[in-house]
Structure formats: structure tokens, C-alpha cells
Scaffold this motif. Structure first.
Motif, mmCIF file in Angstrom:
data_model
loop_
_atom_site.group_PDB
_atom_site.id
_atom_site.type_symbol
_atom_site.label_atom_id
_atom_site.label_comp_id
_atom_site.label_asym_id
_atom_site.label_seq_id
_atom_site.Cartn_x
_atom_site.Cartn_y
_atom_site.Cartn_z
ATOM 1 N N GLY A 160 0.792 -1.225 0.000
ATOM 2 C CA GLY A 160 0.000 0.000 0.000
ATOM 3 C C GLY A 160 0.818 1.266 0.000
ATOM 4 O O GLY A 160 0.295 2.348 -0.337
ATOM 5 N N GLU A 161 2.096 1.189 0.352
ATOM 6 C CA GLU A 161 2.941 2.381 0.363
ATOM 7 C C GLU A 161 3.039 2.996 -1.040
ATOM 8 O O GLU A 161 3.129 4.217 -1.182
ATOM 9 C CB GLU A 161 4.342 2.041 0.884
ATOM 10 N N CYS A 162 3.046 2.168 -2.062
ATOM 11 C CA CYS A 162 3.077 2.660 -3.444
ATOM 12 C C CYS A 162 1.712 2.599 -4.118
ATOM 13 O O CYS A 162 1.390 3.447 -4.952
ATOM 14 C CB CYS A 162 4.072 1.857 -4.279
ATOM 15 N N HIS A 163 0.913 1.591 -3.760
ATOM 16 C CA HIS A 163 -0.333 1.335 -4.481
ATOM 17 C C HIS A 163 -1.555 2.018 -3.859
ATOM 18 O O HIS A 163 -2.684 1.662 -4.197
ATOM 19 C CB HIS A 163 -0.591 -0.169 -4.568
ATOM 20 N N SER A 164 -1.348 2.984 -2.961
ATOM 21 C CA SER A 164 -2.463 3.729 -2.366
ATOM 22 C C SER A 164 -2.258 5.221 -2.605
ATOM 23 O O SER A 164 -1.121 5.702 -2.606
ATOM 24 C CB SER A 164 -2.554 3.474 -0.854
ATOM 25 N N PRO A 165 -3.344 5.978 -2.794
ATOM 26 C CA PRO A 165 -3.198 7.434 -2.932
ATOM 27 C C PRO A 165 -2.857 8.073 -1.593
ATOM 28 O O PRO A 165 -3.126 7.507 -0.532
ATOM 29 C CB PRO A 165 -4.588 7.871 -3.419
ATOM 30 N N ARG A 166 -2.267 9.266 -1.644
ATOM 31 C CA ARG A 166 -1.885 10.000 -0.444
ATOM 32 C C ARG A 166 -2.436 11.422 -0.503
ATOM 33 O O ARG A 166 -2.683 11.959 -1.594
ATOM 34 C CB ARG A 166 -0.356 10.049 -0.294
ATOM 35 N N ASN A 167 -2.587 12.016 0.665
ATOM 36 C CA ASN A 167 -3.035 13.402 0.702
ATOM 37 C C ASN A 167 -1.842 14.344 0.545
ATOM 38 O O ASN A 167 -0.703 13.907 0.306
ATOM 39 C CB ASN A 167 -3.829 13.682 1.984
ATOM 40 N N SER A 168 -2.067 15.642 0.694
ATOM 41 C CA SER A 168 -1.012 16.626 0.446
ATOM 42 C C SER A 168 0.134 16.530 1.447
ATOM 43 O O SER A 168 1.224 17.041 1.187
ATOM 44 C CB SER A 168 -1.609 18.034 0.486
ATOM 45 N N LEU A 169 -0.087 15.872 2.580
ATOM 46 C CA LEU A 169 0.965 15.687 3.574
ATOM 47 C C LEU A 169 1.695 14.354 3.395
ATOM 48 O O LEU A 169 2.572 14.020 4.189
ATOM 49 C CB LEU A 169 0.379 15.761 4.988
ATOM 50 N N GLY A 170 1.323 13.611 2.377
ATOM 51 C CA GLY A 170 1.971 12.327 2.143
ATOM 52 C C GLY A 170 1.429 11.203 2.996
ATOM 53 O O GLY A 170 2.044 10.141 3.098
ATOM 54 N N ILE A 171 0.264 11.410 3.603
ATOM 55 C CA ILE A 171 -0.358 10.370 4.428
ATOM 56 C C ILE A 171 -1.298 9.545 3.554
ATOM 57 O O ILE A 171 -2.073 10.102 2.771
ATOM 58 C CB ILE A 171 -1.138 10.998 5.603
ATOM 59 N N ILE A 172 -1.219 8.239 3.674
ATOM 60 C CA ILE A 172 -2.066 7.355 2.876
ATOM 61 C C ILE A 172 -3.538 7.654 3.144
ATOM 62 O O ILE A 172 -3.950 7.853 4.290
ATOM 63 C CB ILE A 172 -1.752 5.879 3.191
ATOM 64 N N LYS A 173 -4.327 7.674 2.088
ATOM 65 C CA LYS A 173 -5.780 7.796 2.230
ATOM 66 C C LYS A 173 -6.324 6.386 2.491
ATOM 67 O O LYS A 173 -6.584 5.623 1.574
ATOM 68 C CB LYS A 173 -6.390 8.391 0.967
ATOM 69 N N TYR A 174 -6.453 6.066 3.759
ATOM 70 C CA TYR A 174 -6.758 4.686 4.133
ATOM 71 C C TYR A 174 -8.130 4.223 3.663
ATOM 72 O O TYR A 174 -8.357 3.024 3.506
ATOM 73 C CB TYR A 174 -6.617 4.513 5.642
ATOM 74 N N ASP A 175 -9.033 5.161 3.403
ATOM 75 C CA ASP A 175 -10.332 4.769 2.869
ATOM 76 C C ASP A 175 -10.237 4.399 1.393
ATOM 77 O O ASP A 175 -11.210 3.923 0.804
ATOM 78 C CB ASP A 175 -11.373 5.872 3.082
ATOM 79 N N GLN A 176 -9.062 4.613 0.780
ATOM 80 C CA GLN A 176 -8.821 4.235 -0.617
ATOM 81 C C GLN A 176 -7.592 3.325 -0.715
ATOM 82 O O GLN A 176 -6.876 3.346 -1.710
ATOM 83 C CB GLN A 176 -8.618 5.487 -1.471
ATOM 84 N N GLU A 177 -7.375 2.531 0.298
ATOM 85 C CA GLU A 177 -6.210 1.654 0.326
ATOM 86 C C GLU A 177 -6.157 0.767 -0.916
ATOM 87 O O GLU A 177 -7.167 0.192 -1.333
ATOM 88 C CB GLU A 177 -6.257 0.775 1.580
ATOM 89 N N PHE A 178 -4.981 0.706 -1.535
ATOM 90 C CA PHE A 178 -4.717 -0.123 -2.730
ATOM 91 C C PHE A 178 -5.450 0.375 -3.975
ATOM 92 O O PHE A 178 -5.532 -0.344 -4.974
ATOM 93 C CB PHE A 178 -5.060 -1.598 -2.482
ATOM 94 N N ALA A 179 -5.966 1.611 -3.953
ATOM 95 C CA ALA A 179 -6.712 2.142 -5.107
ATOM 96 C C ALA A 179 -5.814 2.805 -6.131
ATOM 97 O O ALA A 179 -6.303 3.454 -7.059
ATOM 98 C CB ALA A 179 -7.784 3.124 -4.626
ATOM 99 N N GLY A 180 -4.510 2.628 -6.001
ATOM 100 C CA GLY A 180 -3.577 3.215 -6.958
ATOM 101 C C GLY A 180 -2.970 4.498 -6.430
ATOM 102 O O GLY A 180 -3.594 5.224 -5.666
#
Length: 284
Positions: free
Chosen positions: A194-214
Motif C-alpha cells: 500500500g505504500e506505493c499502491h495507495s493514494p496519499r493526501n497533500s501531507l503524504g499520508i495514505i488515504k486509508y479509505d482508498q487503500e490499494f486504489a492506486g
């Protein structure tokens, strides 16, 4: 009255500083040279994806690979037991502190280009087995350049960043299926997909509600691997892909996923690859 307010603010500031910057309390560990620990560590090093990031052109894990991000370019560290440029002087405690807490032996914060947030789920015993294998390798002298980052990105900021991630990270589900539980651990934590395959917000924190969504990286988009994206893949398709990198249409993966297949998932047991496939298909 003003003096009392100043003292109150000072006390709050000190308490906040202790909360943010205190070093984790870790048992004093040594590093084993037992062959069984070394062998367990060899498997874990592959499963944790250490090789695909830290490998040098000479085949050693002496680092130097540039890792581009929206926050600048990071350089993978030398994790051979060279005492000057690598980790040769580290203790077991140092390794656990780094892998699970993102802190250096001197207490400095690591940047999350090093996926310590995912590695936090591994046990201390697993971290020590990784240390056992690393210390059993040949030392290679290779001094890594400093990260190429904008001036506003500093290590001390990671204290607050980690706390924000603590608040953002949801309680992950507990699975009744043992195979999916294993797959979740390998995929979500040890393999840190998920570190690469999940989107992140402007602070670089994974958007956990979109985990593995690219995700999006400076050099391109990283594919989604969530259940909807994998809808047309069978579990066997996924397991074979993780083994040799072949897609259901017969094409082979390229780019940065190729060394992940070669050094990480391709080195796992059939059972562990099948567990990852089961999680990606049925566990999300």
C-alpha cells in the motif's frame, strides 16, 4: 497573572515536546549469529522488499538508489555491516528501533520513504531475524549522499507527521480465515504494498479509505490492486503474477514492479503467494 500563563504554556510546550519527540522504550537486544535466525532473516528480507530498494549494481545491499517523491529525492541507505557507511555498529535494539519506529540509533527521525509505518506490525523477533541475516553478509563500503529535499522538509517534522498518521490510520479488520490473515500481513505490512499502491493526501499520508486504489509518483501512476481492480483476476492468476510477473493476458510486468517480483514476491513460498492472492481477492 501573565507569569502564570507563561509558566502554563511552558509546561504544555514541554509536555508536547516529550509526547512528540520521546524515543520509544525498547528492550536491550543483541543480534544472533545462529544459522536458523539467519535463515529466517533471509526469508523476511525478501518478504519485506528490502532488496529491491537497497540493492546496488554490485548485488550488495549497499544502497544508493534514488527514490523520487513529491517531497524530493531520497537515497536508499547502506544496510550492509560496514561499520563506517553501513549498519555494522548497530545493536539489535537499533534495528528494532529503526524498522518499527522510524528512529536512528542516535534518535533522529527517518523519513517515511523508509516504510517503517508498515514495518511497525512486525514482531521484535522478526526484526531481529532480519538483523541476523544482514549482519551475516559481507560489509561493503558505500557512503550514500544526503537526500535532495527542499529546505522546508526537515527530520524533526516527522514527529508531528507520525502523530497525524496515528490519528488517520483506522483499526484494520480481523479476519476469521487464517490464509487471509497471513495474506493481509504480507501485503499490508511486511510487503508494504500500500505504500506505493495507495493514494496519499497533500501531507503524504495514505488515504486509508482508498487503500490499494492506486497511487501517483513523479515518474507515473501506480496501478490499483484493490478488489475491484482485481475483479477479472482469479486467485491463481494473482499468485502466478506474484511468482513470475505474468498477467492473465500473457504479458509480463515491467518497470519498478519487475524487481519487486524478482527479489520480493517471487522468493516467497507458494503458500505465502497464495495467501496474498486470497487477501487481494477476498480480504479487502
Amino acid at each position: 497573572m501573565k507569569g502564570k500563563i507563561v509558566w502554563a504554556l511552558a509546561i504544555v510546550g514541554i509536555a508536547l515536546g516529550v509526547w512528540l519527540f520521546s524515543s520509544p522504550d525498547i528492550t536491550d537486544y543483541s543480534i544472533s549469529d545462529d544459522p536458523e535466525a539467519v535463515e529466517r532473516g533471509r526469508y523476511l528480507v525478501h518478504a519485506a522488499g528490502c532488496i529491491s530498494c537497497h540493492i546496488n549494481d554490485d548485488g550488495s545491499l549497499s544502497g544508493g538508489m534514488a527514490i523520487e517523491s513529491p517531497f524530493g529525492t531520497f537515497y536508499a541507505s547502506n544496510i550492509t555491516p560496514d561499520p563506517e557507511s553501513g549498519i555494522g555498529n548497530w545493536t539489535g535494539t537499533d534495528v528494532v528501533r529503526a524498522l518499527k519506529h522510524g528512529r536512528s540509533p542516535t534518535g533522529d527521525f527517518y523519513f517515511p520513504a523508509f516504510p517503517y509505518r508498515s514495518y511497525a506490525a512486525m514482531s521484535d523477533a522478526e526484526a531481529l531475524d532480519i538483523a541476523a541475516w544482514l549482519m551475516a553478509q559481507d560489509p561493503v563500503a558505500n557512503t550514500i549522499p544526503g537526500h535532495d529535499l527542499p529546505g522546508w522538509v526537515m527530520r524533526w517534522q516527522m514527529a508531528g507527521w507520525n502523530k497525524l498518521v496515528d490519528f488517520a490510520e483506522p483499526e484494520m479488520p480481523i479476519y476469521d480465515d487464517e490464509q487471509i490473515t497471513r495474506g493481509a500481513y504480507l501485503t499490508r505490512y511486511l510487503g508494504h504494498c500500500g505504500e506505493c499502491h495507495s493514494p496519499r493526501n497533500s501531507l503524504g499520508i495514505i488515504k486509508y479509505d482508498q487503500e490499494f486504489a492506486g497511487g501517483d509518483m513523479p515518474d507515473g501512476h501506480v496501478a490499483a490492486i484493490n478488489a475491484s481492480a482485481m475483479e477479472k483476476w482469479s486467485e491463481d492468476d494473482l499468485a502466478l503474477f506474484l511468482f513470475i510477473g505474468m498477467k492473465p493476458d500473457g504479458e509480463f510486468v515491467g518497470g519498478k514492479m519487475e524487481p519487486v517480483i524478482e527479489h520480493n514476491t517471487g522468493q516467497l513460498t507458494d503458500e505465502d503467494r497464495q495467501a496474498m492472492a486470497a487477501f487481494l481477492k477476498r480480504g479487502q
